[in-house]
Structure formats: structure tokens, C-alpha cells
Design a protein around this motif. Structure first.
Motif, mmCIF file in Angstrom:
data_model
loop_
_atom_site.group_PDB
_atom_site.id
_atom_site.type_symbol
_atom_site.label_atom_id
_atom_site.label_comp_id
_atom_site.label_asym_id
_atom_site.label_seq_id
_atom_site.Cartn_x
_atom_site.Cartn_y
_atom_site.Cartn_z
ATOM 1 N N THR A 30 0.810 -1.213 0.000
ATOM 2 C CA THR A 30 0.000 0.000 0.000
ATOM 3 C C THR A 30 0.844 1.265 0.000
ATOM 4 O O THR A 30 0.319 2.368 -0.148
ATOM 5 N N ILE A 86 -4.178 -5.374 -3.585
ATOM 6 C CA ILE A 86 -3.825 -4.034 -3.128
ATOM 7 C C ILE A 86 -5.073 -3.158 -3.021
ATOM 8 O O ILE A 86 -5.178 -2.301 -2.139
ATOM 9 N N TYR A 87 -6.057 -3.398 -3.894
ATOM 10 C CA TYR A 87 -7.285 -2.600 -3.885
ATOM 11 C C TYR A 87 -8.126 -2.908 -2.650
ATOM 12 O O TYR A 87 -8.724 -2.011 -2.056
ATOM 13 N N HIS A 89 -6.811 -3.971 0.175
ATOM 14 C CA HIS A 89 -6.053 -3.356 1.275
ATOM 15 C C HIS A 89 -6.394 -1.873 1.402
ATOM 16 O O HIS A 89 -6.646 -1.372 2.512
ATOM 17 N N LEU A 90 -6.380 -1.179 0.276
ATOM 18 C CA LEU A 90 -6.632 0.263 0.303
ATOM 19 C C LEU A 90 -8.056 0.564 0.770
ATOM 20 O O LEU A 90 -8.279 1.505 1.551
ATOM 21 N N GLN A 94 -8.956 2.527 4.323
ATOM 22 C CA GLN A 94 -9.833 3.692 4.239
ATOM 23 C C GLN A 94 -11.046 3.511 5.134
ATOM 24 O O GLN A 94 -11.494 4.443 5.812
ATOM 25 N N GLN A 103 -5.504 6.158 11.112
ATOM 26 C CA GLN A 103 -4.792 6.085 9.844
ATOM 27 C C GLN A 103 -3.653 5.071 9.955
ATOM 28 O O GLN A 103 -2.777 5.227 10.800
ATOM 29 N N GLU A 110 0.592 -6.920 -0.791
ATOM 30 C CA GLU A 110 -0.334 -7.684 -1.625
ATOM 31 C C GLU A 110 0.394 -8.977 -2.015
ATOM 32 O O GLU A 110 1.468 -8.930 -2.616
#
Length: 221
Positions: A30, A86-87, A89-90, A94, A103, A110
């Protein structure tokens, strides 16, 4: 990963053991690509979690982030991993920020190919799932695995225990001291047992009280 690194440090064909050289890797995270060599010269805790968005993993990530400065004060970086994209994870970090106001400041690998997970033995060989178990590898500044802890998917880790293990490894890194049961930073350390009669006799006069104090030395920092 360079060809030289690959030759120097191929992933072991057996489970990782204490004092093994940590398998090298280069992986998307990330926070961009991370390699094991990025962490040489400092301590690293590489830890896996079964899946993003799960309640136990979310509780761990929040606790790890809240303690991130305490790890950094011990010259240690955190690096998470799961087989999710990775998507995912992001989206997860969030979601953590939006729901809990936290945060996440450390990267998450990934590992869709499971290359890192398999190199480190993070996959249960008898499981029908590709989810990683809760593993934590304590890697020293020279890239050596000094401790490893495995938990089942159903049991959350203790961040305080991870900090305690890290501090204990650093306090005993020279090899001439050990930590007693329940040791906490600031407690007295133990001398390693003598291996000769002369060493034993030189230490015995130091005994006081019930005779057990001769094992203890000054308090750790």
C-alpha cells in the motif's frame, strides 16, 4: 529481488526456524514496492493476517497502529501481509480511517501469488483455504529471524506481547544475558548459566538472601 539476492538467500524448503536467514522478497504494498533489504539495519516485524475487513484483523491493525510509535522507538518497522489485493487493502484501511479515525501508517503487502506467504510458511499446509494464519516474524537488523509466533485464525494477537518480545530480543542480543519469566523492560536480566566450575564458583559469592539472586544482573534500559 536481484539475481544475486536470489542466489544468496533462496526461500528454505523446510519451515523457517530460529536464527534462519529471512527469505528475501520484493512485493507491492500500500506504500509502494518493499524489499527485505529496505529494512536492513533496523528491526522488522513481518506479520500476516487471514483477510481484510475481518473483525479480528481490524482490531489488530487498530492496536498495532496505536502502538506504531512505540515500535519505532525500538527502531522497529511493521509490515503487514495478506493474500488480498492491493485494492482490497486500500479499501480496508480507508474503512478503518472512516469508522475508527485511525490512519494506518505501515505498509501492507499484496500477496496474490502467495510467494511471500509460502516462503515464510504462513499458509497452513492442511487447510483448504489460502488464508494466511496469524504469523509474526521478528527479523533483526542483519536479516536473521530471531523469533516467530503463530496463532490460529480465531485468536487475536497481543500487541503488548509483541512489544515485550521485541524489547527482550534487543536486551539479550549480545548472547550473554536472558530474560526471566514475565520479564518487562526495566526488570532485571539473567546471566546465562555458567559452563565451568571456575565460572560457577566466581559467581556463587554474589548470592544473597535465598541464594537465587546470583543469577540476576542490573536492570535493563
Amino acid at each position: 529481488m536481484t539475481h544475486h539476492e536470489d542466489q544468496e538467500n533462496d526461500a528454505p524448503t523446510r519451515p523457517i526456524r530460529l536464527n534462519d536467514k529471512a527469505p528475501v522478497f520484493a512485493a507491492r504494498t500500500t506504500m509502494g514496492v518493499r524489499c527485505l533489504s529496505d529494512y536492513w539495519g533496523k528491526w522488522l516485524i513481518l506479520f500476516s493476517h487471514p483477510a481484510d475487513f475481518t473483525p479480528v484483523c481490524t482490531s489488530e491493525f487498530i492496536a498495532l497502529e496505536k502502538a506504531a510509535d512505540r515500535f519505532r522507538d525500538l527502531d522497529c518497522e511493521l509490515l503487514g501481509l495478506s493474500a488480498d489485493s492491493i485494492y482490497a487493502h486500500l479499501a480496508w484501511i480507508q474503512n478503518i480511517e472512516e469508522r475508527f479515525g485511525v490512519q494506518i501508517s505501515f505498509p501492507i503487502i499484496e500477496d496474490l501469488s502467495l510467494a511471500v506467504a509460502e516462503a515464510y510458511g504462513m499458509i497452513d499446509a492442511f487447510s483448504t483455504s489460502t488464508s494466511t494464519i496469524r504469523s509474526a516474524f521478528f527479523i533483526d537488523p542483519e536479516g536473521i529471524v530471531r523469533a516467530l509466533i503463530h496463532y490460529p485464525m480465531s485468536v487475536g494477537r497481543s500487541v503488548d506481547e509483541m512489544l515485550r518480545v521485541l524489547a527482550a530480543l534487543q536486551a539479550t542480543s549480545q548472547g550473554d544475558l536472558a530474560t526471566p519469566e514475565g520479564w518487562q523492560p526495566g526488570d532485571k536480566l539473567l546471566q546465562v548459566p555458567p559452563t565451568t566450575v571456575e565460572a560457577l564458583r566466581s559467581r556463587v559469592p554474589q548470592a544473597t538472601g535465598n541464594g537465587r539472586d546470583w543469577y540476576y544482573v542490573e536492570s535493563s534500559k
